[in-house]
Enzyme design. Structure first.
Site, short mmCIF file in Angstrom:
data_model
loop_
_atom_site.label_atom_id
_atom_site.label_comp_id
_atom_site.label_asym_id
_atom_site.label_seq_id
_atom_site.Cartn_x
_atom_site.Cartn_y
_atom_site.Cartn_z
N GLU A 67 48.93 49.34 -12.65
CA GLU A 67 48.24 50.25 -11.73
C GLU A 67 48.88 51.63 -11.65
O GLU A 67 48.20 52.66 -11.77
CB GLU A 67 48.16 49.62 -10.35
CG GLU A 67 47.30 50.40 -9.37
CD GLU A 67 47.00 49.62 -8.10
OE1 GLU A 67 46.31 50.17 -7.25
OE2 GLU A 67 47.46 48.46 -7.98
N SER A 121 52.67 54.41 -2.52
CA SER A 121 53.71 54.44 -3.55
C SER A 121 54.02 55.89 -3.88
O SER A 121 53.10 56.71 -4.05
CB SER A 121 53.25 53.71 -4.82
OG SER A 121 53.26 52.31 -4.64
#
Length: 310
Positions: A67, A121
């Site tokens: 991802e 993130s």
């Protein structure tokens, strides 16, 4: 791709499967059992979770792409092709909350990429070389937090409904600000803005919650509506992402090169982008946004597909 949309259900997969286009095989033949299964390059949790469903129902093999790698590759692909793409692809948000076209940074590397989905993130991208990035940090307080708490604390049931509530809210009715503790003069003596958040939802400590609502215990303090709660939730999530990314950007010396992406800051969520930009400006940084930034993972998956096919 959507951060706060409540995840993906089998019904979503069934609907999405009718629009599958990114396949490594260029043939459009029938899914006969004698033919090898076609491959679909995709990313995210669904690339693993729904692989058996795609294999059994459609004879399609999902080829998972990591991802964060897909998001980075998607952004780098846009940076590589920037001279051939619309100049409006990259933009900043001004103090007035309006989007303003911005050029790509003259020196791109290293830069910080903040991906806000269900969680957050934070990546440091060092160069255009494949895989030359590192996840430097993150937080579990993201889009999933916003929608989950909005569903628990307000009448909103969808991400769009929570955003509509936040549009009409005032976070200062829920959050405890520095001026609420020190007053305006005291805040100035400390060198802190009076409007700086001291405690998210701190004012709820003084509300009479036993009455079934957020009624103020003091006449001078306004009551807290569900719109205010939604706005305070939105601000809490964005502030956490900003504070973390500012710390990492300052450490890496790239305060003027911080890109925000992910489903949480999709086109409809202009409030989050405006809050992020304002916080960055107040701390001496610069935040960049991209149109359709929630599709960077799909673009990175396409890049991986083309790379393997070539």
């Amino acid at each position: 791709r959507a951060a706060g949309s409540g995840g993906t259900s089998p019904e979503d997969v069934e609907e999405a499967s009718s629009g599958v286009t990114l396949r490594s095989s260029s043939s459009a033949g029938s899914l006969a059992t004698s033919a090898p299964p076609q491959r679909l390059f995709t990313t995210g949790g669904g690339a693993h979770k729904f692989a058996p469903l795609f294999r059994d129902a459609l004879d399609i093999e999902l080829a998972p792409v990591k991802e964060l790698t897909a998001v980075v590759d998607g952004l780098l692909f846009l940076a590589t092709m920037r001279r051939s793409l619309p100049a409006s692809l990259v933009y900043n948000v001004g103090e007035d909350g309006l989007s303003k076209q911005a050029p790509w940074p003259e020196q791109l590397f290293p830069f910080i990429l903040v991906n806000i989905g269900s969680g957050v993130s934070i990546l440091r991208v060092n160069s255009a070389e494949e895989g030359d990035y590192v996840r430097v940090g993150g937080t579990a307080c993201g889009g999933g937090t916003f929608l989950g708490l909005a569903r628990a604390l307000t009448s909103a049931r969808t991400f769009a409904e929570a955003l509509r509530l936040a549009e009409g809210g005032d976070a200062s009715h829920c959050d405890l600000l520095v001026r609420d503790i020190y007053g305006e003069e005291g805040s100035a003596s400390l060198g802190l803005p009076g409007a700086l958040t001291a405690a998210n939802f701190g004012k709820l400590c003084d509300f009479d919650l036993d009455s079934g609502g957020c009624e103020a215990s003091e006449l001078s303090q306004p009551a807290c509506s569900e719109e205010d709660i939604a706005r305070a939730l939105l601000q809490m999530v964005t502030q956490q992402a900003v504070l973390l990314s500012i710390a990492f950007a300052r450490h890496e010396g790239c305060m003027d090169r911080v890109f925000f992406a992910g489903g949480f800051i999709e086109e409809a969520n202009h409030l989050a982008r405006a809050t992020i930009a304002a916080n960055f400006l107040s701390l001496g940084g610069r935040a960049y946004f991209l149109q359709h930034c929630d599709f960077l993972g799909a673009l990175g998956s396409l890049r991986c597909c083309i790379g393997q096919a070539g």
